[in-house]
Design a protein around this motif. Sequence first.
Motif, PDB file in Angstrom:
ATOM      1  N   GLU A   1       0.825  -1.210   0.000  1.00 26.19           N
ATOM      2  CA  GLU A   1       0.000   0.000   0.000  1.00 26.19           C
ATOM      3  C   GLU A   1       0.858   1.258   0.000  1.00 26.19           C
ATOM      4  OE1 GLU A   1      -4.139  -1.259   2.314  1.00 26.19           O
ATOM      5  OE2 GLU A   1      -2.374  -0.643   3.471  1.00 26.19           O
ATOM      6  N   PHE A   2       1.990   1.206   0.685  1.00 25.64           N
ATOM      7  CA  PHE A   2       2.869   2.371   0.706  1.00 25.64           C
ATOM      8  C   PHE A   2       3.305   2.720  -0.717  1.00 25.64           C
ATOM      9  CE2 PHE A   2       6.959   4.548   1.088  1.00 25.64           C
ATOM     10  CZ  PHE A   2       6.684   5.497   2.063  1.00 25.64           C
ATOM     11  N   TYR A   3       3.605   1.690  -1.502  1.00 31.17           N
ATOM     12  CA  TYR A   3       4.020   1.919  -2.896  1.00 31.17           C
ATOM     13  C   TYR A   3       2.847   2.360  -3.770  1.00 31.17           C
ATOM     14  CZ  TYR A   3       5.659   1.055  -7.630  1.00 31.17           C
ATOM     15  OH  TYR A   3       5.973   1.193  -8.957  1.00 31.17           O
ATOM     16  N   GLU A   4       1.698   1.714  -3.587  1.00 30.42           N
ATOM     17  CA  GLU A   4       0.571   1.957  -4.494  1.00 30.42           C
ATOM     18  C   GLU A   4      -0.255   3.187  -4.128  1.00 30.42           C
ATOM     19  OE1 GLU A   4      -1.617  -1.696  -4.429  1.00 30.42           O
ATOM     20  OE2 GLU A   4      -0.393  -2.599  -6.025  1.00 30.42           O
ATOM     21  N   LYS A   5      -0.293   3.560  -2.847  1.00 33.69           N
ATOM     22  CA  LYS A   5      -1.187   4.646  -2.422  1.00 33.69           C
ATOM     23  C   LYS A   5      -0.468   5.916  -1.960  1.00 33.69           C
ATOM     24  CE  LYS A   5      -4.946   1.558  -1.001  1.00 33.69           C
ATOM     25  NZ  LYS A   5      -5.861   1.164   0.108  1.00 33.69           N
ATOM     26  N   VAL A   6       0.749   5.767  -1.420  1.00 32.04           N
ATOM     27  CA  VAL A   6       1.450   6.935  -0.877  1.00 32.04           C
ATOM     28  C   VAL A   6       2.386   7.550  -1.913  1.00 32.04           C
ATOM     29  CG1 VAL A   6       2.973   7.797   0.930  1.00 32.04           C
ATOM     30  CG2 VAL A   6       1.293   6.015   1.459  1.00 32.04           C
ATOM     31  N   LEU A   7       3.289   6.766  -2.460  1.00 40.08           N
ATOM     32  CA  LEU A   7       4.276   7.309  -3.403  1.00 40.08           C
ATOM     33  C   LEU A   7       3.654   7.993  -4.625  1.00 40.08           C
ATOM     34  CD1 LEU A   7       7.155   4.666  -3.349  1.00 40.08           C
ATOM     35  CD2 LEU A   7       7.086   6.907  -2.277  1.00 40.08           C
ATOM     36  N   PRO A   8       2.577   7.453  -5.220  1.00 41.99           N
ATOM     37  CA  PRO A   8       2.010   8.122  -6.406  1.00 41.99           C
ATOM     38  C   PRO A   8       1.543   9.549  -6.160  1.00 41.99           C
ATOM     39  CG  PRO A   8       1.203   5.875  -6.268  1.00 41.99           C
ATOM     40  CD  PRO A   8       1.934   6.144  -4.986  1.00 41.99           C
ATOM     41  N   ILE A   9       1.190   9.865  -4.919  1.00 37.11           N
ATOM     42  CA  ILE A   9       0.731  11.220  -4.603  1.00 37.11           C
ATOM     43  C   ILE A   9       1.830  12.236  -4.892  1.00 37.11           C
ATOM     44  CG2 ILE A   9      -0.083  12.739  -2.749  1.00 37.11           C
ATOM     45  CD1 ILE A   9      -1.208  10.236  -1.374  1.00 37.11           C
ATOM     46  N   TYR A  10       3.082  11.806  -4.763  1.00 39.23           N
ATOM     47  CA  TYR A  10       4.202  12.740  -4.846  1.00 39.23           C
ATOM     48  C   TYR A  10       5.000  12.597  -6.144  1.00 39.23           C
ATOM     49  CZ  TYR A  10       2.852  13.154  -0.036  1.00 39.23           C
ATOM     50  OH  TYR A  10       2.110  13.355   1.092  1.00 39.23           O
TER      51      TYR A  10
ATOM     52  N   PRO B   1      17.472   4.034  12.846  1.00 42.34           N
ATOM     53  CA  PRO B   1      16.018   3.949  12.662  1.00 42.34           C
ATOM     54  C   PRO B   1      15.321   5.291  12.819  1.00 42.34           C
ATOM     55  CG  PRO B   1      16.616   3.127  14.819  1.00 42.34           C
ATOM     56  CD  PRO B   1      17.906   3.381  14.092  1.00 42.34           C
ATOM     57  N   THR B   2      16.029   6.311  13.301  1.00 36.81           N
ATOM     58  CA  THR B   2      15.421   7.639  13.445  1.00 36.81           C
ATOM     59  C   THR B   2      15.551   8.471  12.173  1.00 36.81           C
ATOM     60  OG1 THR B   2      17.459   8.656  14.276  1.00 36.81           O
ATOM     61  CG2 THR B   2      15.991   7.658  15.901  1.00 36.81           C
ATOM     62  N   GLN B   3      16.290   7.973  11.176  1.00 40.41           N
ATOM     63  CA  GLN B   3      16.516   8.738   9.954  1.00 40.41           C
ATOM     64  C   GLN B   3      15.200   8.974   9.207  1.00 40.41           C
ATOM     65  OE1 GLN B   3      19.067  10.267   9.117  1.00 40.41           O
ATOM     66  NE2 GLN B   3      19.163  10.573   6.918  1.00 40.41           N
ATOM     67  N   ARG B   4      15.010  10.207   8.700  1.00 43.93           N
ATOM     68  CA  ARG B   4      13.820  10.551   7.926  1.00 43.93           C
ATOM     69  C   ARG B   4      14.204  10.718   6.465  1.00 43.93           C
ATOM     70  NH1 ARG B   4      14.103  13.347  12.623  1.00 43.93           N
ATOM     71  NH2 ARG B   4      12.356  13.282  14.068  1.00 43.93           N
ATOM     72  N   TYR B   5      13.228  10.452   5.582  1.00 45.16           N
ATOM     73  CA  TYR B   5      13.476  10.499   4.144  1.00 45.16           C
ATOM     74  C   TYR B   5      12.375  11.290   3.441  1.00 45.16           C
ATOM     75  CZ  TYR B   5      16.450   6.543   5.433  1.00 45.16           C
ATOM     76  OH  TYR B   5      17.383   5.742   6.030  1.00 45.16           O
ATOM     77  N   ARG B   6      12.757  12.000   2.388  1.00 45.76           N
ATOM     78  CA  ARG B   6      11.773  12.693   1.574  1.00 45.76           C
ATOM     79  C   ARG B   6      10.983  11.691   0.742  1.00 45.76           C
ATOM     80  NH1 ARG B   6      10.442  18.047   2.582  1.00 45.76           N
ATOM     81  NH2 ARG B   6      12.316  19.210   3.110  1.00 45.76           N
ATOM     82  N   LEU B   7       9.676  11.907   0.662  1.00 40.00           N
ATOM     83  CA  LEU B   7       8.847  11.087  -0.216  1.00 40.00           C
ATOM     84  C   LEU B   7       9.077  11.516  -1.659  1.00 40.00           C
ATOM     85  CD1 LEU B   7       5.546  10.916   1.819  1.00 40.00           C
ATOM     86  CD2 LEU B   7       6.814   8.947   0.956  1.00 40.00           C
ATOM     87  N   SER B   8       9.393  10.558  -2.495  1.00 44.53           N
ATOM     88  CA  SER B   8       9.638  10.834  -3.907  1.00 44.53           C
ATOM     89  C   SER B   8       9.172   9.640  -4.712  1.00 44.53           C
ATOM     90  CB  SER B   8      11.128  11.087  -4.148  1.00 44.53           C
ATOM     91  OG  SER B   8      11.425  11.099  -5.516  1.00 44.53           O
ATOM     92  N   ASN B   9       8.728   9.877  -5.931  1.00 45.28           N
ATOM     93  CA  ASN B   9       8.320   8.768  -6.793  1.00 45.28           C
ATOM     94  C   ASN B   9       8.901   8.984  -8.180  1.00 45.28           C
ATOM     95  OD1 ASN B   9       7.153   6.444  -7.729  1.00 45.28           O
ATOM     96  ND2 ASN B   9       5.150   7.345  -8.072  1.00 45.28           N
TER      97      ASN B   9
END
Length: 257
Positions: free
Chosen positions: A23-32, A146-154
């Motif tokens: 779901e993360f791949y199919e629903k979240v990444l496409p938004i960005y 595990p605290t590292q944050r990442y920018r959402l990109s697709n």
Amino acid sequence: MKFNFQKNEYDRVHFERDFSFKEFYEKVLPIYKNVEKKASPQFQQSQLKSQSQTINFKNIAFVESITLDYDDNFSNKMVQDLLERLRSLGLAFIFFDTFSSKSDARRFRLMFEVGEKISPIEYKHMAKVISLSVVQLKIDEASYSPTQRYRLSNRGGMYHEGKPLNQFVVMDKLREKIQQELNSPKPQYTNNQNIDIVPYILKNYNLTSEGNRNSALNKALFRAQKMGATSSEIEEIASHSTLPDSEKGYMIRRYTK
């Protein structure tokens, strides 16, 4: 599995959402897909003990996925060879280019499903195992935290359905190695007494003060390194700083080499 999102690295407000790996791949990444970097939120994957606290080592209850960051300008062939190797192993993974990736100078992230709940320290060890034995490319070592944050990109993303990491990593041996590290004698300092490094550093350095690389965090990690701090202790100390993640990542890499 749990994901935490923040508007940017300066925004201390975060919100938590549940998504399956697919779901993360199919629903979240496409938004960005067509969003500029400055408009893209950051994500971090963990279940927090308290939503009212910042994302730091001690506030993470467990993690269920691992994200690895590769920003060394890889060729298309190197990327294709890597993806083919991962597919041949049957691993479940998500791949996507980052905002700074170019046509033949690729920068990308890999996400792996763990298959069970792991602790923050288990995350660090498992991330290293996968990076060194499976991916085998130069990594941004801040990914081991595990605290590292990442920018959402697709940008050029893909999803491969397969098996989680716990079917490739012998978890009992991993946990045995971690326990050996935790039980090892504490390093000695100048007064020849064993010191619990993390509480000592946090007591003596104010890590909530803002600044650049000549900051309290820089001084604190320098002192911790001289005291013989492990990479886990360096990461835990850095997680208490209010500096931007890019600065903290730089500090972690500098003092864990």
